[in-house]
Design an enzyme around this catalytic site. Structure first.
Site, PDB file in Angstrom:
ATOM      1  CG  ASP A 134      -1.717  -1.358   1.303  1.00 47.74           C
ATOM      2  OD1 ASP A 134      -1.185  -2.281   1.420  1.00 47.74           O
ATOM      3  OD2 ASP A 134      -2.789  -1.168   1.108  1.00 47.74           O
ATOM      4  CG  ASP A 175      -3.909  -1.132  -2.504  1.00 46.20           C
ATOM      5  OD1 ASP A 175      -4.249  -1.841  -3.650  1.00 46.20           O
ATOM      6  OD2 ASP A 175      -4.581  -0.957  -1.345  1.00 46.20           O
ATOM      7  CE1 TYR A 230      -1.866   2.853  -2.142  1.00 43.03           C
ATOM      8  CE2 TYR A 230      -4.154   3.447  -1.745  1.00 43.03           C
ATOM      9  CZ  TYR A 230      -3.015   2.680  -1.341  1.00 43.03           C
ATOM     10  OH  TYR A 230      -3.093   1.743  -0.431  1.00 43.03           O
ATOM     11  CG  ASN A 242      -8.134  -2.266  -2.934  1.00 40.64           C
ATOM     12  OD1 ASN A 242      -7.085  -2.440  -2.292  1.00 40.64           O
ATOM     13  ND2 ASN A 242      -8.906  -1.230  -2.723  1.00 40.64           N
ATOM     14  CG  HIS A 255     -10.032  -2.767   3.973  1.00 41.01           C
ATOM     15  ND1 HIS A 255     -11.162  -2.153   3.170  1.00 41.01           N
ATOM     16  CD2 HIS A 255      -8.967  -1.946   3.842  1.00 41.01           C
ATOM     17  CE1 HIS A 255     -10.346  -1.090   2.348  1.00 41.01           C
ATOM     18  NE2 HIS A 255      -9.272  -1.039   2.837  1.00 41.01           N
TER      19      HIS A 255
HETATM   20 FE   LIG Z   1      -5.919  -2.074  -0.468  1.00 37.07          FE
END
Ligand SMILES: [Fe+2]
Ligand SMILES: *[C@@H]1O[C@H](CO)[C@@H](O)[C@H](O)[C@H]1NC(C)=O
Ligand SMILES: *[C@@H]1O[C@H](CO)[C@@H](O)[C@H](O)[C@H]1NC(C)=O
Ligand SMILES: *[C@@H]1O[C@H](CO)[C@@H](O)[C@H](O)[C@H]1NC(C)=O
Length: 405
Positions: free
Chosen positions: A169, A198, A201, A235, A330
């Site tokens: 991330d 991730d 972004y 995601n 989450h």
């Molecule tokens: Fe994520």
């Protein structure tokens, strides 16, 4: 969930370097986790004119140079880079102190995303490398040449020490830059990064502004041009945007980041495996179908059987959404995949599962929750020495807030 013995520490080390020193005589030395704690306040992305996003000078200069493992054993490397003015050469020139200069040819690709058109994205695999050898390589041949280097891993085997960095991330904020700097300055000196998903972004920007994929590529080059990062899809790689007419998931990610999925018999770049030193690393996709009869399911079922613990005693799984997560952030997003695959992880004694997604650091004891059968009521995780340790390392510095509750 807190009762299961999960040790949690908010916003702690984002980069954990594991020293995998394994032999019959030597006790595993895990090294020391950084004591760095990120501030809880929301961070902001580095502006487009930041030093880390600078375009390299020179006509058609290669930018966003990155490498990853190119086969199952570590004798191949995929070299990727972007040129902007024109396609230019797909050739990578490479050599070691013990070999002549050699060339490898690849291909380039481009893609459009809404009103964005990518540069020329080159991918060239160089093969038949010697283990444990420093190679220099040059891209941009014919225009502006840029030189980098990498060191191949030692031959796969049980007694081969190796140090992986872990990042998840990451994003491209000022804190992302701190994360990468911490990794670079860590005295343990990671030799390859296990990246748990991730990346840029970019999808947080209007129209998923893919310029932010380019800036991320330039920002991370200072590490990933010199050591492989092992990619996992998160995601923020999905980029599914029907409102923009973009309905093919993972379009920017799959064009920019290639992985050696075919080498492990996989049929898609989202799940695959590599061996590196004493570790067998299985990468799974939280965002591809994983139910029974799906391609990922069939592949994983075969894959786990292939692992030979005499050859690779360490069995590591990477995924984006954690199966065990004691934050409300989450919460339970990894649960359906856990239900599908956890019995296999226990059966095959996976050592450790690294995930991201939840913006925190969290580490479990060895525990499993595989006894439940809908009617027996046995649905509480229990200590289980055959089960993996679960480590969430989802706090790489992106601008979304930290998980604290
Ligand atoms: Fe994520
Ligand atoms: C894409 O469209 C947006 C508005 O929808 C605009 O602000 C932006 O400048 C456009 N980008 C390009 C490369 O045309
Ligand atoms: C990012 O970090 C590097 C050092 O690690 C530093 O030289 C650079 O100025 C930083 N850039 C920004 C925008 O924070
Ligand atoms: C497993 O690996 C060991 C050590 O490399 C090797 O001797 C053995 O033949 C392998 N077993 C199988 C079934 O491939």
């Amino acid at each position: 969930m807190a009762k299961m013995g999960t040790s949690s520490r908010v916003a702690a080390a984002i980069v954990v370097v594991l020293g995998f020193v394994l032999s019959l005589a030597v006790v595993c030395n895990g090294g020391k986790t950084s004591s760095f704690v990120r501030k809880v306040e929301k961070t902001v992305d580095m502006p487009l004119d930041s030093d880390v996003f600078k375009v390299p000078p020179g006509y058609n200069a290669p930018q966003q140079v990155h490498i990853t493992q190119g086969d199952q054993l570590g004798k191949a490397v995929i070299v990727s880079w972007v040129t902007v003015e024109e396609p230019g050469s797909n050739t990578v020139l490479y050599w070691s102190a013990y070999s002549k200069k050699q060339k490898s040819e690849g291909k380039f690709t481009t893609y459009k995303f809404y009103n964005y058109t990518s540069g020329y994205i080159h991918h060239t695999t160089i093969r038949n490398l010697k283990f444990n050898t420093k190679y220099y390589y040059v891209v941009g041949i014919g225009h502006t040449e840029r030189q980098f280097w990498f060191i191949t891993p030692p031959k796969v085997g049980p007694d081969v020490p190796y140090t992986f960095g872990l990042i998840g991330d990451l994003g491209q904020s000022f804190d992302s830059n701190k994360t990468l700097t911490h990794y670079e300055l860590n005295p343990q000196k990671g030799q390859a990064v296990l990246f748990v998903g991730d990346l840029s972004y970019a999808d947080n920007y209007p129209n998923h502004d893919n310029v932010r994929w380019d800036t991320w590529g330039r920002f991370t080059e200072r590490s990933v041009a010199y050591q492989p990062w092992i990619w996992t899809a998160g995601n923020h790689e999905i980029d599914f945007a029907p409102e923009l007419g973009e309905t093919k998931p993972f379009k920017p990610y799959t064009h920019r980041y290639h992985v050696p999925y075919k080498a492990s018999g996989s049929t898609a770049p989202f799940w695959y495996s590599i061996k590196r030193a004493s570790a067998y690393i299985i990468v799974l996709s939280s965002y591809s179908a994983y139910g029974k009869y799906t391609p990922q399911y069939f592949w994983l079922e075969q894959e786990l059987r292939k692992v030979n613990r005499s050859e690779t005693p360490w069995l590591i799984v990477l995924m984006h959404a954690p199966w065990y997560n004691s934050y409300n952030f989450h919460y339970l997003e990894g649960e359906t995949m856990r239900v599908m695959y956890e019995p296999w992880f226990v059966k095959y004694k996976v050592d450790v599962v690294f995930a991201g997604h939840v913006h925190a650091y969290e580490r479990s004891e060895r525990m499993s929750n595989v006894a439940y059968n809908i009617v027996n009521g046995i649905c509480i995780p229990v200590k289980d020495q055959s089960a993996p340790v679960y480590i969430t390392i989802g706090d790489g510095g992106n601008t979304e807030v930290l998980a604290t509750k």
